[in-house]
Scaffold this motif. Structure first.
Motif, PDB file in Angstrom:
ATOM      1  N   ILE A 170      -1.530  14.767  -6.211  1.00  0.00           N
ATOM      2  CA  ILE A 170      -0.940  14.602  -7.543  1.00  0.00           C
ATOM      3  C   ILE A 170      -1.130  13.189  -8.086  1.00  0.00           C
ATOM      4  O   ILE A 170      -1.415  13.006  -9.272  1.00  0.00           O
ATOM      5  N   GLU A 171      -0.993  12.187  -7.228  1.00  0.00           N
ATOM      6  CA  GLU A 171      -1.214  10.815  -7.702  1.00  0.00           C
ATOM      7  C   GLU A 171      -2.659  10.563  -8.121  1.00  0.00           C
ATOM      8  O   GLU A 171      -2.914  10.192  -9.273  1.00  0.00           O
ATOM      9  N   PRO A 172      -3.626  10.749  -7.217  1.00  0.00           N
ATOM     10  CA  PRO A 172      -5.007  10.382  -7.591  1.00  0.00           C
ATOM     11  C   PRO A 172      -5.599  11.283  -8.674  1.00  0.00           C
ATOM     12  O   PRO A 172      -6.406  10.812  -9.480  1.00  0.00           O
ATOM     13  N   LEU A 173      -5.220  12.558  -8.683  1.00  0.00           N
ATOM     14  CA  LEU A 173      -5.822  13.468  -9.655  1.00  0.00           C
ATOM     15  C   LEU A 173      -5.134  13.433 -11.009  1.00  0.00           C
ATOM     16  O   LEU A 173      -5.728  13.824 -12.015  1.00  0.00           O
ATOM     17  N   PHE A 174      -3.886  12.941 -11.052  1.00  0.00           N
ATOM     18  CA  PHE A 174      -3.158  13.078 -12.309  1.00  0.00           C
ATOM     19  C   PHE A 174      -2.291  11.872 -12.657  1.00  0.00           C
ATOM     20  O   PHE A 174      -2.457  11.255 -13.713  1.00  0.00           O
ATOM     21  N   LEU A 175      -1.357  11.522 -11.791  1.00  0.00           N
ATOM     22  CA  LEU A 175      -0.289  10.612 -12.202  1.00  0.00           C
ATOM     23  C   LEU A 175      -0.772   9.214 -12.565  1.00  0.00           C
ATOM     24  O   LEU A 175      -0.262   8.603 -13.515  1.00  0.00           O
ATOM     25  N   ILE A 176      -1.712   8.686 -11.813  1.00  0.00           N
ATOM     26  CA  ILE A 176      -2.157   7.316 -12.087  1.00  0.00           C
ATOM     27  C   ILE A 176      -2.688   7.207 -13.510  1.00  0.00           C
ATOM     28  O   ILE A 176      -2.376   6.265 -14.247  1.00  0.00           O
TER      29      ILE A 176
ATOM     30  N   ASN B  84     -10.543  14.099 -20.405  1.00  0.00           N
ATOM     31  CA  ASN B  84     -11.232  15.361 -20.138  1.00  0.00           C
ATOM     32  C   ASN B  84     -11.953  15.399 -18.799  1.00  0.00           C
ATOM     33  O   ASN B  84     -12.745  16.296 -18.545  1.00  0.00           O
ATOM     34  N   ASP B  85     -11.674  14.432 -17.936  1.00  0.00           N
ATOM     35  CA  ASP B  85     -12.207  14.480 -16.575  1.00  0.00           C
ATOM     36  C   ASP B  85     -11.097  14.617 -15.541  1.00  0.00           C
ATOM     37  O   ASP B  85     -11.345  14.497 -14.342  1.00  0.00           O
ATOM     38  N   LYS B  86      -9.870  14.847 -16.014  1.00  0.00           N
ATOM     39  CA  LYS B  86      -8.728  14.975 -15.125  1.00  0.00           C
ATOM     40  C   LYS B  86      -8.005  16.288 -15.408  1.00  0.00           C
ATOM     41  O   LYS B  86      -7.869  16.694 -16.562  1.00  0.00           O
ATOM     42  N   PRO B  87      -7.539  16.959 -14.373  1.00  0.00           N
ATOM     43  CA  PRO B  87      -6.875  18.247 -14.592  1.00  0.00           C
ATOM     44  C   PRO B  87      -5.585  18.094 -15.381  1.00  0.00           C
ATOM     45  O   PRO B  87      -4.747  17.254 -15.085  1.00  0.00           O
ATOM     46  N   GLY B  88      -5.454  18.902 -16.431  1.00  0.00           N
ATOM     47  CA  GLY B  88      -4.244  18.925 -17.239  1.00  0.00           C
ATOM     48  C   GLY B  88      -4.164  17.819 -18.265  1.00  0.00           C
ATOM     49  O   GLY B  88      -3.549  17.994 -19.323  1.00  0.00           O
ATOM     50  N   LEU B  89      -4.762  16.683 -17.983  1.00  0.00           N
ATOM     51  CA  LEU B  89      -4.585  15.511 -18.839  1.00  0.00           C
ATOM     52  C   LEU B  89      -5.286  15.678 -20.183  1.00  0.00           C
ATOM     53  O   LEU B  89      -4.754  15.281 -21.227  1.00  0.00           O
ATOM     54  N   GLY B  90      -6.485  16.247 -20.180  1.00  0.00           N
ATOM     55  CA  GLY B  90      -7.199  16.429 -21.431  1.00  0.00           C
ATOM     56  C   GLY B  90      -6.443  17.324 -22.400  1.00  0.00           C
ATOM     57  O   GLY B  90      -6.378  17.053 -23.609  1.00  0.00           O
TER      58      GLY B  90
ATOM     59  N   GLN C 201     -13.766   2.458  -1.814  1.00  0.00           N
ATOM     60  CA  GLN C 201     -14.253   2.349  -0.445  1.00  0.00           C
ATOM     61  C   GLN C 201     -14.767   3.682   0.090  1.00  0.00           C
ATOM     62  O   GLN C 201     -15.051   3.814   1.258  1.00  0.00           O
ATOM     63  N   GLY C 202     -14.820   4.686  -0.769  1.00  0.00           N
ATOM     64  CA  GLY C 202     -15.377   5.961  -0.338  1.00  0.00           C
ATOM     65  C   GLY C 202     -14.358   6.972   0.105  1.00  0.00           C
ATOM     66  O   GLY C 202     -14.712   8.075   0.498  1.00  0.00           O
ATOM     67  N   ARG C 203     -13.068   6.625   0.095  1.00  0.00           N
ATOM     68  CA  ARG C 203     -12.032   7.577   0.464  1.00  0.00           C
ATOM     69  C   ARG C 203     -11.681   8.359  -0.787  1.00  0.00           C
ATOM     70  O   ARG C 203     -10.923   7.905  -1.636  1.00  0.00           O
ATOM     71  N   LYS C 204     -12.209   9.549  -0.925  1.00  0.00           N
ATOM     72  CA  LYS C 204     -12.106  10.297  -2.161  1.00  0.00           C
ATOM     73  C   LYS C 204     -10.962  11.304  -2.122  1.00  0.00           C
ATOM     74  O   LYS C 204     -10.654  11.878  -1.094  1.00  0.00           O
ATOM     75  N   ALA C 205     -10.406  11.510  -3.275  1.00  0.00           N
ATOM     76  CA  ALA C 205      -9.455  12.611  -3.426  1.00  0.00           C
ATOM     77  C   ALA C 205     -10.245  13.900  -3.519  1.00  0.00           C
ATOM     78  O   ALA C 205     -11.474  13.894  -3.600  1.00  0.00           O
ATOM     79  N   ARG C 206      -9.556  15.011  -3.494  1.00  0.00           N
ATOM     80  CA  ARG C 206     -10.227  16.296  -3.597  1.00  0.00           C
ATOM     81  C   ARG C 206     -11.029  16.355  -4.899  1.00  0.00           C
ATOM     82  O   ARG C 206     -10.569  15.937  -5.945  1.00  0.00           O
ATOM     83  N   PRO C 207     -12.231  16.902  -4.819  1.00  0.00           N
ATOM     84  CA  PRO C 207     -13.102  16.875  -5.997  1.00  0.00           C
ATOM     85  C   PRO C 207     -12.572  17.747  -7.128  1.00  0.00           C
ATOM     86  O   PRO C 207     -11.979  18.779  -6.905  1.00  0.00           O
ATOM     87  N   VAL C 208     -12.824  17.298  -8.324  1.00  0.00           N
ATOM     88  CA  VAL C 208     -12.459  18.040  -9.520  1.00  0.00           C
ATOM     89  C   VAL C 208     -13.703  18.121 -10.382  1.00  0.00           C
ATOM     90  O   VAL C 208     -14.318  17.113 -10.677  1.00  0.00           O
ATOM     91  N   SER C 209     -14.078  19.301 -10.768  1.00  0.00           N
ATOM     92  CA  SER C 209     -15.251  19.427 -11.621  1.00  0.00           C
ATOM     93  C   SER C 209     -15.088  20.612 -12.540  1.00  0.00           C
ATOM     94  O   SER C 209     -14.232  21.462 -12.329  1.00  0.00           O
TER      95      SER C 209
END
Length: 802
Positions: A268-274, A218-224, A734-742
């Motif tokens: 798509i990888e950082p927000l969902f696929l991993i 429930n903290d990832k788009p679509g996954l919850g 290391q601080g390299r963030k993907a686009r924020p999701v909230s």
């Protein structure tokens, strides 16, 4: 091998085994012809129906041909009025080597008077079973068989239920609606006796975060949403539903996940696929809408599309994408017009016609230009998909492969391509085919030489001159003595119906009311095949006149009408002539041969008697005798022959249903009628070659191949994916963030969609639009106000969501 690598290897093996090696490369299709912003000019958006053929038919605008030339192997559709016939569309998709992904209508879920959201507490079993039964009867199944149509790949049970059933804050409700709907669909399959290769079902979620989902993710788009739905299939009672079928087994064997997104490939990888491959190591997923019109960092559409396909190759559970979308939605206006890759041009059209009572025009297409690169968006897609592309200069001018076969058509081609014998040859080559001939590739130069005088701007040669010359059967063409007159599959169904009436009124020896066999009654194309072939056989001269019926009929050789083999063409070809008294007379009694007779006899044994032939020499000896005087007499004679097997009192046939089928008369085995796939015609000057991968939903590996994959490629890919996951997680640390999701909203209706640089969509009231009267014979299964889920990717894609 680590546990993670083992899971990825298994995922790869299972995905290859179930879905094949080729990526799913689809295009989302909703060719709404309305040009005024904010105005819907149609009352149905079911573009699979024959009423929409002037958009996608090959002899009209040819949208499906265009998609295939862009490299697409799937087409995703939205509107679906189950009362309408969809087999013609699926036939065309299949002929082009593609498959369709078809969505169920929103209507029984949210719009009808008896919709399950407001009348049955989200128990959608009855409403969706009724709809799906109609879908199965009206084209989802093969003709005369209870197996799924080869052109159908997936069925989307519902599009974005988390935005409308009733919203993302109520997962208990939308999960109950989905699992009960699937339960109804499974019972519809049982009621129809569906067997063979089953299609996959999916539910397409938005790319929003479901903070109310408690099953996980429930903290990832679509996954919850996906995890919540899986919990529902595994334990329906927890969601207030008592299932009639084993939904857990269905989920394991037939279900795939899917979602829509306007995010770029890098997200798509950082927000969902991993996280997805960890949560769903054995369940494939598809991006059913993919297109980010505003790419970051100066990236082009071609680069982004290639990147997402590369990601799909690295993550075997991601089967592929469907590009959103084919045509600009002028009626929606605003940012919604940024997604279509083709606009409409009003200077040329493929006709104005009635579309379910609304007068619409099939305007020609113009490519939209990518803002980042100045490259046409269809070109970018073709380069990513590996298609040969489209010659845009030919989209809005008369096409010699489509112009009417008459004097006006000839003059139109002469004016458009003055002096061009090659283009005129395409037009005149169609006359050759209508006269029962074929022009082999080796004779192209001869056809061009013949056509050159007709192409000259100063020529006095007429269409009648061309017909007369070609009726002499020039030697550079191949002529088939087993030609027949039948219904033109490229014609409009309404024109074919009118042509049937014309033919019936003109015949003297055949009565369409009393003589049309039951097996050829009901379906307009089967009716046309029988009636047109009988009408021409009554007056077998001048096929350009006597096999025309206002353009509804075509006169062609058996290599062409054998590709669809309706069983209702009365011809001299024993492999395809109807198994009726008329077909027997034409194929056998009117001068057949022992070789041809034996083929017809075996068809009678298998298709009419439910038996077969076990002794080839006995069949051949029987065929050497004078043929029985009627089809009834033939059946009686065959029942008395020892070479016929499988009848009461006869020996069993010595093979099983697993024996490879054959149509040969020299090798015995179960007899089937093969439907050959015709060569895909080129669009424009470039030739077209089929993808090597074939259908992405074809079973291509067996147990041995799976073992090989597990032992080699699977491990390599799994290892590569594991390294990539570690890299991204390391970048995060290391601080390299993907686009924020909230998701800070407690809204009961909408979820913020994860779209870079774009505010979360707000609900907007549906436009109020009165619906027209029901069409004759039309069940009120569609209608109601236009439904939209906001400025993103809503469910009411084309307005009235049937």
């Amino acid at each position: 091998m680590s546990a993670r690598q083992a899971l990825q290897a298994i995922a790869l093996a299972l995905t290859l085994a179930r879905f094949g090696a080729d990526l799913l490369k689809g295009i989302s299709y909703g060719p709404v012809p309305c040009l005024v912003e904010g105005q819907i000019c149609i009352h149905q958006d079911d573009f699979m129906a024959p009423a929409a053929k002037q958009f996608w038919g090959s002899h009209f605008r040819g949208d499906l041909d265009v998609m295939r030339h862009l490299g697409a192997n799937h087409v995703r559709l939205y509107g679906n009025n189950p009362v309408n016939q969809h087999r013609t569309f699926l036939d065309q998709v299949n002929v082009l080597g593609m498959q369709a992904i078809i969505g169920m209508s929103d209507y029984p879920y949210t719009q009808s008077e008896t919709n399950c959201m407001t009348t049955s507490a989200f128990d959608c079993y009855a409403q969706i079973k009724e709809a799906y039964l109609l879908n199965l009867k009206n084209g989802f199944l093969q003709e005369d068989a209870n197996e799924y149509h080869q052109g159908l790949a997936q069925v989307i049970v519902i599009n974005e239920p988390d935005l409308k059933l009733p919203g993302i804050a109520q997962p208990q409700s939308f999960v109950k609606g989905i699992i009960s709907a699937v339960d109804g669909m499974l019972d519809a399959e049982k009621e129809m006796g569906v067997h063979g290769k089953m299609v996959n079902f999916t539910v397409t979620f938005s790319f929003g975060i479901c903070s109310a989902c408690t099953a996980g993710g429930n903290d990832k788009p679509g996954l919850g949403q996906m995890e919540e739905l899986r919990a529902g299939f595994q334990n329906p009672s927890s969601y207030g539903y008592v299932a009639k079928n084993d939904l857990a087994t269905f989920y394991k064997e037939r279900f795939i996940n899917s979602f829509n997104t306007a995010n770029p490939a890098a997200d798509i990888e950082p927000l969902f696929l991993i996280d997805y491959v960890e949560a769903f190591p054995k369940v494939p997923v598809v991006i059913q809408e993919y297109h980010c019109p505003h790419l970051p960092d100066g990236k082009t559409q071609e680069e982004d599309l290639k990147e997402i396909l590369d990601i799909a190759r690295q993550y075997p559970l991601l089967l592929g994408i469907s590009f959103f979308e084919y045509q600009v939605r002028y009626d929606k206006g605003g940012s919604e017009t940024e997604f279509g890759m083709f606009g409409l041009r009003k200077n040329f059209s493929f006709g104005t016609f009635s579309y379910f009572g609304d007068e619409v025009t099939a305007y020609c297409l113009k490519p939209q230009i990518g803002k980042e690169s100045g490259t046409p968006v269809p070109t970018a897609l073709a380069r990513a998909f590996g298609g040969p592309g489209v010659d845009y200069s030919r989209l809005c001018i008369p096409d010699p492969s489509k112009a009417q076969l008459n004097e006006d058509g000839l003059l139109q081609i002469r004016k458009t391509y003055p002096g061009d014998g090659k283009e005129m040859g395409i037009f005149l080559g169609r006359i050759v085919r209508h006269l029962g001939g074929q022009v082999p590739q080796s004779a192209d130069s001869s056809l061009e030489s013949f056509s050159a005088p007709y192409a000259s701007s100063s020529s006095a040669k007429t269409f009648s001159d061309a017909v007369a010359a070609l009726s002499e059967h020039p030697t550079w063409a191949r002529w088939d003595p087993q030609v027949a007159c039948y219904g033109d599959r490229e014609a409009l169904a309404s024109d074919v119906g009118n042509g049937i009436g014309m033919a019936c009124n003109g015949m003297k020896t055949f009565n369409c009311t009393t003589d049309l066999p039951k097996m050829c009654n009901g379906d307009v194309w089967k009716q046309a095949d029988y009636v047109f072939s009988m009408a021409y056989n009554e007056n077998p001269t001048d096929p350009m006149v006597n096999c025309n019926f206002n353009g509804a009929a075509v006169f062609a050789d058996s290599q062409i009408y054998g590709t669809f083999n309706s069983g209702c063409v009365v011809s001299k070809n024993p492999a395809f002539s109807a198994l009726t008294e008329d077909g027997y007379k034409e194929a056998v009694l009117s001068g057949g041969s022992p070789e041809g007779d034996s083929l017809y006899y075996r068809r009678v044994a298998t298709e009419l008697l439910g038996a077969d032939v076990s002794d080839l020499s006995g069949l051949q000896a029987f065929s050497e005798r004078p043929p029985p005087k009627s089809l009834v007499a033939l059946q009686t004679a065959l029942k008395a022959e020892d070479f016929v097997c499988g009848l009461p009192g006869h020996a069993d046939c010595p093979w099983t249903t697993t024996t490879p089928p054959t149509t040969s008369t020299t090798t015995l085995g179960p007899l089937t009628t093969t439907r050959a796939r015709p060569t895909i015609p080129p669009l424009g000057p470039d030739s077209f070659e089929e993808d090597n991968g074939g259908s992405s939903l074809t079973m291509i590996v067996g147990a041995i191949a799976v073992v090989v994959v597990l032992g080699g490629v699977g491990v390599a890919v799994a290892g590569m994916m594991n390294q990539k996951a570690k890299r991204i997680k390391s970048e995060k640390s290391q601080g390299r963030k993907a686009r924020p999701v909230s998701n800070d909203s407690d809204s009961e209706s909408e979820s913020p969609l994860v779209k870079p640089g774009r505010a979360a969509p707000q609900p907007r009231p549906p436009p109020q639009m009165p619906f027209g009267q029901a069409q004759p014979g039309y069940v009120q299964f569609g209608g109601g106000p236009v439904v939209s889920a906001g400025p993103g990717f809503g469910g009411g894609r084309a307005g009235p969501a049937f």
